[in-house]
Design a protein around this motif. Structure first.
Motif, PDB file in Angstrom:
ATOM      1  N   GLN A   1      -7.686  -1.366  -1.882  1.00 45.92           N
ATOM      2  CA  GLN A   1      -6.438  -1.799  -1.262  1.00 45.92           C
ATOM      3  C   GLN A   1      -6.342  -1.367   0.195  1.00 45.92           C
ATOM      4  O   GLN A   1      -5.656  -2.002   0.988  1.00 45.92           O
ATOM      5  CB  GLN A   1      -5.230  -1.273  -2.053  1.00 45.92           C
ATOM      6  CG  GLN A   1      -3.976  -2.070  -1.737  1.00 45.92           C
ATOM      7  CD  GLN A   1      -2.741  -1.525  -2.413  1.00 45.92           C
ATOM      8  OE1 GLN A   1      -2.801  -0.622  -3.240  1.00 45.92           O
ATOM      9  NE2 GLN A   1      -1.594  -2.077  -2.056  1.00 45.92           N
TER      10      GLN A   1
ATOM     11  N   ILE B   1       0.824  -1.208   0.000  1.00 42.53           N
ATOM     12  CA  ILE B   1       0.000   0.000   0.000  1.00 42.53           C
ATOM     13  C   ILE B   1       0.860   1.261   0.000  1.00 42.53           C
ATOM     14  O   ILE B   1       0.452   2.314  -0.493  1.00 42.53           O
ATOM     15  CB  ILE B   1      -0.988  -0.013   1.195  1.00 42.53           C
ATOM     16  CG1 ILE B   1      -2.191   0.873   0.895  1.00 42.53           C
ATOM     17  CG2 ILE B   1      -0.329   0.408   2.490  1.00 42.53           C
ATOM     18  CD1 ILE B   1      -3.327   0.727   1.877  1.00 42.53           C
TER      19      ILE B   1
ATOM     20  N   SER C   1      -5.364  -4.123   2.872  1.00 37.57           N
ATOM     21  CA  SER C   1      -4.240  -3.876   3.771  1.00 37.57           C
ATOM     22  C   SER C   1      -4.672  -3.972   5.231  1.00 37.57           C
ATOM     23  O   SER C   1      -3.936  -4.486   6.081  1.00 37.57           O
ATOM     24  CB  SER C   1      -3.643  -2.495   3.490  1.00 37.57           C
ATOM     25  OG  SER C   1      -2.504  -2.264   4.273  1.00 37.57           O
TER      26      SER C   1
ATOM     27  N   PHE D   1      -3.781  -5.241  -3.951  1.00 35.80           N
ATOM     28  CA  PHE D   1      -5.040  -5.794  -3.448  1.00 35.80           C
ATOM     29  C   PHE D   1      -5.041  -7.313  -3.545  1.00 35.80           C
ATOM     30  O   PHE D   1      -5.413  -8.009  -2.590  1.00 35.80           O
ATOM     31  CB  PHE D   1      -6.215  -5.219  -4.242  1.00 35.80           C
ATOM     32  CG  PHE D   1      -7.538  -5.865  -3.922  1.00 35.80           C
ATOM     33  CD1 PHE D   1      -8.275  -5.454  -2.823  1.00 35.80           C
ATOM     34  CD2 PHE D   1      -8.036  -6.892  -4.720  1.00 35.80           C
ATOM     35  CE1 PHE D   1      -9.506  -6.055  -2.523  1.00 35.80           C
ATOM     36  CE2 PHE D   1      -9.246  -7.496  -4.421  1.00 35.80           C
ATOM     37  CZ  PHE D   1      -9.983  -7.071  -3.319  1.00 35.80           C
TER      38      PHE D   1
END
Length: 336
Positions: A179, A34, A183, A257
């Motif tokens: 994402q 990320i 995360s 992702f």
């Protein structure tokens, strides 16, 4: 008044230091992708990961019970507090070495290797629980990275097929938001598996010192380990973030992702089974799988080979260091 042996206090403090280094060493697991895709700034990503590591540490104790009672026969080592201290010393030494080198090795297997090495030095192989080691350590050790690789590969292929005709800019914008969710899932699952390993070792130390009747993890142990891991995560692990986020494969949001979601599913499944797997190996393998779905040449396999070497060496290397530490403690007269 409750008497607490000095060596037990040392073991608990050193275990919490290990937990802190574990959080710092493995912070990249949840936030490398990320950060590298610039979805979140490093400061925000680290803060999010630290908080979710803290929450994840309170989800179940299956892994803690495996580490505390599934690696060694606790009754056979009862009274020898130096054993847990030597095991921690081996794990911390290997952790710091790989941290310095920027290698995403396994803190989990360093701890297990340290515990095994110290036990062998004290009682020999009869004190090891080989059945549990085989089914809950060695098999997951081999299967979890393969599962992470395959899950990342298949998820990326599926997403590529689903969004084949979509505009790349729109796809990237959508997955930049998604994402954040993946995360967060990764950070939580990391806390669920990794923080529990130190909980298990401290509980084992308390059992060895006759302070608890069984391997049930006390609440104060859960809280202490959760906080220390969260603080360690908050310090970041910038060298390892650089390795995982940039050197393995040039990531975009959709890749991040896929890797995080795949790895999180594998880690959560292992935690429910009580397997103390390496979250580092799983997310690294998932990134490799995602990169391979594009083309094999997209992955920098030289970095992957370095990680594999660290993976193979972790348990025996930390075990040997722990055995040496145990012999030193014995010479100092600290072994009962």
């Amino acid at each position: 008044m409750l008497e607490i042996p000095f060596l037990l206090v040392v073991v608990v403090v050193v275990a919490l230091v290990f937990d802190f280094t574990n959080g710092a060493h493995d912070s990249a697991n949840a936030i490398a992708t990320i950060v590298s895709t610039k979805v979140l700034s490093p400061a925000i990503a680290v803060t999010m990961a630290a908080l979710l590591n803290l929450i994840g540490a309170f989800i179940g104790t299956h892994v803690a019970q495996t580490v505390g009672g599934g690696i060694v026969h606790a009754d056979m080592i009862r009274g020898c507090q130096a054993l847990t201290l030597a095991g921690l010393s081996g794990a911390i030494t290997w952790n710091l070495l790989t941290w310095y080198l920027g290698l995403p090795s396994s803190s989990s297997h360093a701890l297990i290797g340290g515990l095994i090495g110290a036990t062998l030095a004290y009682k020999g192989p009869e004190a090891l629980n080989f059945s549990s080691i085989f089914y809950k350590v060695l098999i997951p050790l081999c299967i979890s990275p393969l599962a992470g690789f395959l899950a990342g590969y298949l998820m990326m292929l599926a997403l590529s097929w689903i969004f084949f005709s979509a505009h790349p800019r729109r796809v990237n914008k959508a997955f930049r938001r998604l994402q954040i969710v993946s995360s967060a899932f990764m950070a939580t699952s990391h806390g669920t598996n990794d923080a529990q390993k130190t909980m298990g070792l401290i509980t084992l130390a308390l059992f060895i010192g006759h302070k608890v009747p069984d391997m049930t993890v006390p609440f104060w142990v859960q809280l202490s380990c959760a906080v220390c891991m969260a603080l360690g995560t908050a310090t970041g692990g910038w060298k390892i973030i650089k390795t995982m986020g940039h050197k393995i494969f040039n990531l975009e949001a959709v890749h991040g992702f896929s890797a995080e979601t795949s790895a999180s599913v594998v880690i959560s499944a292992a935690s429910s089974f009580g397997a103390p797997i390496s979250t580092t190996h799983v997310i690294s393998a998932a990134i490799l799988g995602v990169g391979s779905s594009k083309r094999l040449s997209a992955v920098r396999w030289g970095v992957a080979r370095r990680m594999t070497v660290a993976w193979v060496l972790t348990i025996p290397a930390s075990g040997m260091v722990a055995a040496v530490c145990f012999e030193l403690l014995s010479l100092m007269g600290l072994v009962d």
